[in-house]
Design an enzyme around this catalytic site. Structure first.
Site, short mmCIF file in Angstrom:
data_model
loop_
_atom_site.label_atom_id
_atom_site.label_comp_id
_atom_site.label_asym_id
_atom_site.label_seq_id
_atom_site.Cartn_x
_atom_site.Cartn_y
_atom_site.Cartn_z
N TRP A 170 -27.40 50.35 44.36
CA TRP A 170 -26.65 51.38 45.08
C TRP A 170 -25.15 51.17 44.91
O TRP A 170 -24.68 50.03 44.87
CB TRP A 170 -26.99 51.25 46.57
CG TRP A 170 -26.01 51.82 47.52
CD1 TRP A 170 -24.86 51.23 47.98
CD2 TRP A 170 -26.07 53.10 48.16
NE1 TRP A 170 -24.22 52.07 48.87
CE2 TRP A 170 -24.94 53.22 49.00
CE3 TRP A 170 -26.99 54.17 48.12
CZ2 TRP A 170 -24.69 54.36 49.78
CZ3 TRP A 170 -26.73 55.29 48.89
CH2 TRP A 170 -25.60 55.38 49.71
N ASP A 176 -18.05 53.60 47.67
CA ASP A 176 -16.62 53.73 47.34
C ASP A 176 -16.13 52.92 46.13
O ASP A 176 -16.52 51.76 45.97
CB ASP A 176 -15.75 53.22 48.50
CG ASP A 176 -16.17 53.73 49.85
OD1 ASP A 176 -17.08 54.55 49.92
OD2 ASP A 176 -15.58 53.27 50.84
N GLN A 216 -18.18 49.38 46.08
CA GLN A 216 -19.14 49.02 47.12
C GLN A 216 -20.53 49.02 46.48
O GLN A 216 -20.95 50.03 45.89
CB GLN A 216 -19.09 50.04 48.27
CG GLN A 216 -17.84 49.93 49.10
CD GLN A 216 -17.85 48.69 49.98
OE1 GLN A 216 -18.47 48.67 51.01
NE2 GLN A 216 -17.16 47.64 49.54
N TRP A 254 -27.81 51.63 50.97
CA TRP A 254 -26.74 50.79 51.49
C TRP A 254 -27.33 49.54 52.12
O TRP A 254 -28.43 49.57 52.68
CB TRP A 254 -25.97 51.61 52.54
CG TRP A 254 -24.64 51.05 52.90
CD1 TRP A 254 -23.46 51.27 52.27
CD2 TRP A 254 -24.35 50.21 54.02
NE1 TRP A 254 -22.45 50.61 52.91
CE2 TRP A 254 -22.97 49.95 54.00
CE3 TRP A 254 -25.11 49.64 55.04
CZ2 TRP A 254 -22.33 49.16 54.95
CZ3 TRP A 254 -24.49 48.84 55.99
CH2 TRP A 254 -23.11 48.60 55.94
N ARG A 284 -10.49 48.94 58.85
CA ARG A 284 -11.00 48.62 57.50
C ARG A 284 -10.25 49.33 56.38
O ARG A 284 -9.42 50.18 56.60
CB ARG A 284 -12.48 48.96 57.42
CG ARG A 284 -12.85 50.41 57.70
CD ARG A 284 -14.36 50.59 57.59
NE ARG A 284 -14.77 51.95 57.87
CZ ARG A 284 -15.12 52.42 59.06
NH1 ARG A 284 -15.08 51.62 60.12
NH2 ARG A 284 -15.48 53.67 59.22
N ASP A 285 -10.63 48.94 55.15
CA ASP A 285 -10.23 49.59 53.90
C ASP A 285 -8.73 49.43 53.60
O ASP A 285 -8.01 50.42 53.39
CB ASP A 285 -10.61 51.09 53.91
CG ASP A 285 -12.05 51.33 54.33
OD1 ASP A 285 -12.85 50.39 54.21
OD2 ASP A 285 -12.37 52.43 54.79
N GLU A 321 -10.87 56.58 57.06
CA GLU A 321 -11.45 55.64 56.10
C GLU A 321 -10.60 55.72 54.83
O GLU A 321 -10.06 56.77 54.49
CB GLU A 321 -12.91 56.00 55.78
CG GLU A 321 -13.85 55.86 56.98
CD GLU A 321 -15.33 55.93 56.63
OE1 GLU A 321 -15.71 56.87 55.92
OE2 GLU A 321 -16.08 55.05 57.07
N TRP A 372 -22.04 60.94 52.45
CA TRP A 372 -22.88 60.08 53.27
C TRP A 372 -24.14 60.80 53.76
O TRP A 372 -25.20 60.20 53.89
CB TRP A 372 -22.09 59.53 54.46
CG TRP A 372 -21.27 58.33 54.06
CD1 TRP A 372 -19.91 58.25 54.00
CD2 TRP A 372 -21.75 57.05 53.65
NE1 TRP A 372 -19.52 57.00 53.58
CE2 TRP A 372 -20.63 56.24 53.37
CE3 TRP A 372 -23.02 56.50 53.49
CZ2 TRP A 372 -20.75 54.93 52.93
CZ3 TRP A 372 -23.14 55.18 53.05
CH2 TRP A 372 -22.01 54.41 52.78
C1 FRU Z 1 -16.33 54.80 53.25
C2 FRU Z 1 -16.80 53.55 53.93
C3 FRU Z 1 -15.65 52.61 54.22
C4 FRU Z 1 -16.31 51.26 54.28
C5 FRU Z 1 -17.40 51.38 53.24
C6 FRU Z 1 -18.65 50.63 53.59
O1 FRU Z 1 -17.32 55.46 52.53
O2 FRU Z 1 -17.49 53.87 55.12
O3 FRU Z 1 -14.90 52.95 55.36
O4 FRU Z 1 -15.42 50.22 54.00
O5 FRU Z 1 -17.68 52.76 53.12
O6 FRU Z 1 -19.55 50.61 52.52
#
Ligand code: FRU
Length: 473
Positions: free
Chosen positions: A17, A20, A36, A44, A135-136, A183, A263
């Site tokens: 999988w 991002d 990711q 996920w 995050r991010d 995000e 998502w």
């Molecule tokens: C965005 C997100 C980010 C996070 C990641 C987790 O698609 O939700 O905010 O860091 O994916 O996989």
């Protein structure tokens, strides 16, 4: 469902999988793409940073997983940058979120071998905040210090640091609605102005519209971003999320790439039987036209063109599932309201890309595109307002097995969309009575095994970068 949806010229994982793009950095002639990744499942799970590199943004070579989850949590999204350049002292930094069920904190890792292997800093985390959503981080150099723009729930925050390890809060920038969650923010200078890119979770909105990517153009004084436009959509298609830009790109280019999914249905797309799920959009070079972002395919993409097949409004002598279609259409004598193309036609299926002259909107429509029932939010059509100056509609459409991306009016609009047609639905048709195609070319894109880097029997060899396949965890 077994398929052949594997993209020919878009990045997709070898297995497992992806979501991002992460850690985008150009270094020593290589475009690094981390992402990711859940290597062992097509859904996920505990997040890793997968890793691929390219010399030309279109042939990708898979490198070993760069960051594994650890006792502090999964490795969520983040960025990378060049700390020092030149000889054996070169250093790259990755700044990412350590995410567990109870906390999200920012951490760093360093690489001294051109990004092949990474060592997490032993003093991690380097930045914490007493909020569930944090995050991010996107880090970049500004003047003589490092800056970070990071998603902190309902606002983006900007921090400064002299050493990447100690960070001071400079400012916060709110979401446009009080319940939108940030995000993957990105902040950069472009043509003398500043652009803030954001992806948002929008609770309460329809499931098929619950996430989106946006931007503002404005000014940045080194601490505060001041918007000079309204919030604007980055795309008019559904499948470009968490789009961020490469750092250290050559020739002052600003190149972005996004996760080509959503998502809502990402974990249900019909490629899992082939052992992979998820792909990236095409890389796009950004520029400004007035108060709008212009997005065009990165020029390297055109290197994939095979021999062009010309066509006109009467006939398109081409069949295929991986190609670029370029068209300039004189719509001054159009006698219907809609003008455009039916793509991946066959078996009663067609994906439509068209302009509606009454509504003055550009549309992409996948409601009849093939497999659409695997999720209730997948089928649909997507649109954005468009004024066609001088009655010339310019379309550049990329088809790559499971996707269609439309660039309209030289990058004024960009619409990416996943589609899952029958494999032999490969015809292309034009519609729009009275319209005349003044330029029509289709370039097939080949599935090449060329990797762009030198390869030896043990793995990859590239100057001082060596991967002998012996790395394991
Ligand atoms: C965005 C997100 C980010 C996070 C990641 C987790 O698609 O939700 O905010 O860091 O994916 O996989």
């Amino acid at each position: 469902m077994s398929s052949n949806y594997r993209p020919v010229y878009h990045f997709s994982p070898q297995r497992g999988w992806i979501n991002d793009p992460n850690g985008l950095v150009y270094f020593n002639g290589l475009w690094h793409l981390f992402y990711q990744h859940m290597p062992s499942e097509t859904h996920w799970g505990p997040m890793h940073w997968g890793h691929a590199v390219s010399r030309d943004l279109t042939h990708w070579e898979h490198w070993p997983i760069a960051l594994y989850p650890d006792q502090m949590g999964g490795i969520f999204s983040g960025s990378a940058a060049v700390v020092s350049q030149g000889d054996e002292h070169s250093e790259l930094v990755a700044c990412f979120t350590h995410a567990s069920e109870i906390s999200q904190v920012q951490s760093v890792a360093f690489s001294h071998d051109g990004g092949l292997t990474w060592e997490k800093y032993e003093g991690n985390p380097v930045l914490t905040l007493d909020r569930p959503e944090f995050r991010d981080p996107k880090i970049f150099r500004h003047g003589n210090r490092w800056l970070m723009v990071v998603a902190a729930g309902f606002e983006a925050q900007i921090y400064a640091s002299s050493d990447l390890l100690h960070w001071t809060l400079l400012s916060g920038f709110p979401a446009p609605k009080s319940d939108w969650v940030w995000e993957c923010p990105d902040l950069f200078e472009l043509d003398g102005r500043w652009v803030l890119i954001a992806s948002f979770i929008r609770p309460g909105s329809a499931v098929d519209d619950g996430h989106g990517s946006y931007y503002w153009i404005g000014d940045f004084d080194g601490a505060h971003f001041t918007p000079e436009t309204d919030i604007l959509p980055l795309t008019f298609g559904p499948d470009d999320y968490a789009a961020v830009s490469w750092s250290n790109a050559p020739d002052e280019r600003r190149v972005i790439i996004g996760w080509m999914s959503k998502w809502a249905y990402a974990a249900t797309t019909p490629t899992a039987d082939d052992g992979w799920r998820g792909a990236m959009t095409l890389p796009r070079d950004l520029s400004l036209r007035g108060d709008h972002l212009i997005q065009n395919p990165s020029p390297e993409v055109f290197e994939r063109r095979g021999e062009g097949v010309t066509f006109d409004e009467n006939r398109i002598p081409f069949e295929g599932d991986a190609y670029e279609l370029e068209a300039e259409i004189d719509i001054s004598k159009l006698t219907q309201t809609q003008v455009g193309f039916r793509l991946r036609v066959g078996n009663g299926e067609a994906t439509r890309v068209f302009y509606d002259t009454i509504q003055r909107e550009m549309f992409i429509d996948r409601s009849q595109s093939g497999h659409v029932t695997f999720h209730s939010a997948f089928s649909g059509r997507f649109h954005d307002p468009l004024e066609v100056e001088g009655d010339v509609l310019k379309l550049r459409i990329f088809v790559d097995r499971c996707s269609i991306e439309a660039f309209v009016q030289d990058g004024e609009l960009y619409g990416p969309m996943l589609v899952f047609p029958s494999l032999n639905s490969q015809k292309t048709e034009f519609f729009g009575q009275g319209a005349r195609i003044t330029k029509g070319v289709i370039y097939p894109y080949k599935a090449e095994s060329k990797m762009g880097l030198d390869q030896n029997s043990h793995g990859w060899a590239n100057g001082n970068l060596h991967y002998n396949g012996a790395l394991s965890h």
